[in-house]
Design a protein around this motif. Structure first.
Motif, mmCIF file in Angstrom:
data_model
loop_
_atom_site.group_PDB
_atom_site.id
_atom_site.type_symbol
_atom_site.label_atom_id
_atom_site.label_comp_id
_atom_site.label_asym_id
_atom_site.label_seq_id
_atom_site.Cartn_x
_atom_site.Cartn_y
_atom_site.Cartn_z
ATOM 1 N N ALA A 118 0.841 -1.199 0.000
ATOM 2 C CA ALA A 118 0.000 0.000 0.000
ATOM 3 C C ALA A 118 0.878 1.252 0.000
ATOM 4 C CB ALA A 118 -0.914 0.002 1.217
ATOM 5 N N THR A 119 0.239 2.382 -0.268
ATOM 6 C CA THR A 119 0.873 3.698 -0.168
ATOM 7 C C THR A 119 0.191 4.454 0.962
ATOM 8 O OG1 THR A 119 1.409 3.777 -2.518
ATOM 9 C CG2 THR A 119 1.345 5.878 -1.360
ATOM 10 N N LEU A 120 1.001 5.055 1.822
ATOM 11 C CA LEU A 120 0.494 5.823 2.944
ATOM 12 C C LEU A 120 0.723 7.300 2.659
ATOM 13 C CD1 LEU A 120 0.674 4.993 6.625
ATOM 14 C CD2 LEU A 120 1.672 7.164 5.939
ATOM 15 N N TYR A 121 -0.341 8.083 2.701
ATOM 16 C CA TYR A 121 -0.266 9.540 2.526
ATOM 17 C C TYR A 121 -0.446 10.171 3.895
ATOM 18 C CZ TYR A 121 -0.742 8.700 -2.439
ATOM 19 O OH TYR A 121 -0.530 8.269 -3.724
ATOM 20 N N VAL A 122 0.490 11.023 4.286
ATOM 21 C CA VAL A 122 0.457 11.624 5.613
ATOM 22 C C VAL A 122 0.921 13.071 5.517
ATOM 23 C CG1 VAL A 122 2.763 10.750 6.220
ATOM 24 C CG2 VAL A 122 1.089 11.204 8.035
ATOM 25 N N THR A 123 0.354 13.931 6.354
ATOM 26 C CA THR A 123 0.629 15.357 6.219
ATOM 27 C C THR A 123 2.009 15.771 6.724
ATOM 28 O OG1 THR A 123 -0.631 15.729 8.253
ATOM 29 C CG2 THR A 123 -1.789 16.059 6.162
ATOM 30 N N MET A 124 2.714 14.904 7.449
ATOM 31 C CA MET A 124 4.118 15.162 7.792
ATOM 32 C C MET A 124 4.851 13.842 7.995
ATOM 33 S SD MET A 124 4.216 16.599 11.661
ATOM 34 C CE MET A 124 2.884 16.247 12.767
ATOM 35 N N THR A 125 6.161 13.885 7.956
ATOM 36 C CA THR A 125 6.982 12.687 8.103
ATOM 37 C C THR A 125 6.561 11.892 9.338
ATOM 38 O OG1 THR A 125 8.832 14.049 7.319
ATOM 39 C CG2 THR A 125 9.371 11.844 8.137
ATOM 40 N N ALA A 138 6.732 -2.546 9.203
ATOM 41 C CA ALA A 138 6.267 -3.866 9.629
ATOM 42 C C ALA A 138 4.979 -4.285 8.916
ATOM 43 C CB ALA A 138 6.050 -3.873 11.142
ATOM 44 N N CYS A 139 4.145 -3.321 8.545
ATOM 45 C CA CYS A 139 2.881 -3.627 7.855
ATOM 46 C C CYS A 139 3.073 -3.973 6.380
ATOM 47 C CB CYS A 139 1.941 -2.432 7.929
ATOM 48 S SG CYS A 139 1.256 -2.156 9.547
ATOM 49 N N GLY A 140 4.249 -3.703 5.853
ATOM 50 C CA GLY A 140 4.504 -3.992 4.448
ATOM 51 C C GLY A 140 4.148 -2.847 3.513
ATOM 52 N N ILE A 141 3.874 -1.674 4.070
ATOM 53 C CA ILE A 141 3.628 -0.487 3.234
ATOM 54 C C ILE A 141 4.927 -0.167 2.523
ATOM 55 C CG2 ILE A 141 3.130 1.988 3.333
ATOM 56 C CD1 ILE A 141 1.228 1.298 5.722
ATOM 57 N N LYS A 142 4.867 0.047 1.210
ATOM 58 C CA LYS A 142 6.089 0.215 0.416
ATOM 59 C C LYS A 142 6.318 1.633 -0.093
ATOM 60 C CE LYS A 142 7.556 -3.914 0.787
ATOM 61 N NZ LYS A 142 8.682 -4.162 1.661
ATOM 62 N N ARG A 143 5.364 2.520 0.150
ATOM 63 C CA ARG A 143 5.530 3.898 -0.328
ATOM 64 C C ARG A 143 4.869 4.835 0.670
ATOM 65 N NH1 ARG A 143 2.975 7.370 -4.465
ATOM 66 N NH2 ARG A 143 4.648 8.637 -5.337
ATOM 67 N N VAL A 144 5.591 5.878 1.053
ATOM 68 C CA VAL A 144 5.075 6.890 1.974
ATOM 69 C C VAL A 144 5.200 8.241 1.289
ATOM 70 C CG1 VAL A 144 5.382 8.014 4.219
ATOM 71 C CG2 VAL A 144 5.721 5.543 4.002
ATOM 72 N N ILE A 159 15.104 4.937 8.490
ATOM 73 C CA ILE A 159 14.396 3.655 8.638
ATOM 74 C C ILE A 159 13.777 3.251 7.305
ATOM 75 C CG2 ILE A 159 12.346 2.573 9.678
ATOM 76 C CD1 ILE A 159 13.085 4.206 12.252
ATOM 77 N N PHE A 160 13.115 4.188 6.633
ATOM 78 C CA PHE A 160 12.492 3.889 5.337
ATOM 79 C C PHE A 160 13.545 3.536 4.287
ATOM 80 C CE2 PHE A 160 8.843 6.830 6.695
ATOM 81 C CZ PHE A 160 8.144 5.774 7.249
ATOM 82 N N ARG A 161 14.639 4.280 4.280
ATOM 83 C CA ARG A 161 15.704 4.019 3.304
ATOM 84 C C ARG A 161 16.266 2.612 3.483
ATOM 85 N NH1 ARG A 161 17.312 8.818 3.104
ATOM 86 N NH2 ARG A 161 18.349 8.898 5.102
ATOM 87 N N SER A 162 16.512 2.229 4.733
ATOM 88 C CA SER A 162 17.107 0.908 4.983
ATOM 89 C C SER A 162 16.116 -0.230 4.723
ATOM 90 C CB SER A 162 17.665 0.826 6.404
ATOM 91 O OG SER A 162 16.627 0.889 7.347
ATOM 92 N N ALA A 163 14.813 0.053 4.777
ATOM 93 C CA ALA A 163 13.793 -0.978 4.546
ATOM 94 C C ALA A 163 13.260 -0.935 3.110
ATOM 95 C CB ALA A 163 12.637 -0.788 5.527
ATOM 96 N N TRP A 164 13.858 -0.118 2.277
ATOM 97 C CA TRP A 164 13.459 -0.003 0.874
ATOM 98 C C TRP A 164 12.021 0.496 0.718
ATOM 99 C CZ3 TRP A 164 17.302 -0.310 -2.605
ATOM 100 C CH2 TRP A 164 18.481 -0.944 -2.198
ATOM 101 N N GLU A 166 9.854 3.558 -0.298
ATOM 102 C CA GLU A 166 9.996 4.811 -1.039
ATOM 103 C C GLU A 166 9.366 5.947 -0.227
ATOM 104 O OE1 GLU A 166 8.692 6.921 -5.246
ATOM 105 O OE2 GLU A 166 7.947 4.922 -4.777
ATOM 106 N N LEU A 167 10.103 7.045 -0.085
ATOM 107 C CA LEU A 167 9.621 8.217 0.653
ATOM 108 C C LEU A 167 9.618 9.407 -0.289
ATOM 109 C CD1 LEU A 167 8.796 9.560 3.339
ATOM 110 C CD2 LEU A 167 11.244 9.890 3.805
ATOM 111 N N VAL A 168 8.457 10.058 -0.398
ATOM 112 C CA VAL A 168 8.282 11.196 -1.307
ATOM 113 C C VAL A 168 7.758 12.380 -0.507
ATOM 114 C CG1 VAL A 168 6.999 12.039 -3.318
ATOM 115 C CG2 VAL A 168 7.740 9.651 -3.228
ATOM 116 N N TYR A 169 8.320 13.563 -0.754
ATOM 117 C CA TYR A 169 7.804 14.795 -0.155
ATOM 118 C C TYR A 169 7.177 15.640 -1.253
ATOM 119 C CZ TYR A 169 10.265 13.848 4.183
ATOM 120 O OH TYR A 169 10.693 13.287 5.355
#
Length: 178
Positions: A118-125, A138-144, A159-164, A166-169
């Protein structure tokens, strides 16, 4: 009078209540929903909204709020805790509420919805103080996708970088609060 072109290029759903989805990117569309969810926050510190999307559909959303049936900051005030960060600086955090990400993940879990890919959309990091970044991995979300940066979000980024993951701002601005 504002031109239609200006509206299409600069306004979002939140700005004026309607915008054809062909005029904005998918990330902007779902982030606009997270921004609307953000409005429901019951704590004025670190307000946050979260939407989880899978196969281009919203599967869960929530905001920073106290656990169900608990008193909220709006009702009884903040529940402040002092902590020392990795730079040995004292920080104050309101611990009455769950973070928006925790609430959205818990909402999906209550409905037996799997979050892998899944992709998680959040208003801040997402934070690390309450282990939001860890839960996301841990949930297996692959894109934030984050609207803005959290002032203490560097550890979550690692943490996101080491777990592969993807983090987008969408906006590089850093949110700071006291």
């Amino acid at each position: 009078m504002v031109s239609k072109k200006y509206i299409e290029e600069n306004w979002s759903i939140k700005d004026h209540g309607y915008l054809a989805s062909k005029h904005i990117s998918r990330d902007d569309y779902f982030m606009d929903i997270a921004r609307v969810v953000w409005e429901k926050c019951t704590c004025d510190r670190g307000k946050c909204g979260c939407v989880i999307v899978k196969d281009h559909s919203v599967i869960s959303s929530w905001f920073a709020n106290a656990p169900e049936w608990s008193e909220t900051c709006d009702m009884v005030g903040h529940q402040m805790f002092s902590m020392v960060n990795d730079k040995w600086e004292k920080e104050e955090h309101c611990m009455r509420n769950n973070c928006a990400e925790q609430n959205a993940i818990a909402s999906a879990a209550r409905k037996w919805i799997a979050l892998e890919w899944a992709t998680l959309y959040v208003t801040m990091t997402p934070c690390t103080i309450r282990h939001c970044a860890h839960m996301i991995v841990a949930c297996g979300i692959k894109r934030v996708v984050c609207d803005k940066r959290y002032q203490h979000g560097q550890e979550a980024e690692e943490i996101f970088r080491s777990a592969w993951v993807e983090l987008v701002y969408l906006d590089g601005e850093t949110l700071k609060y006291n």
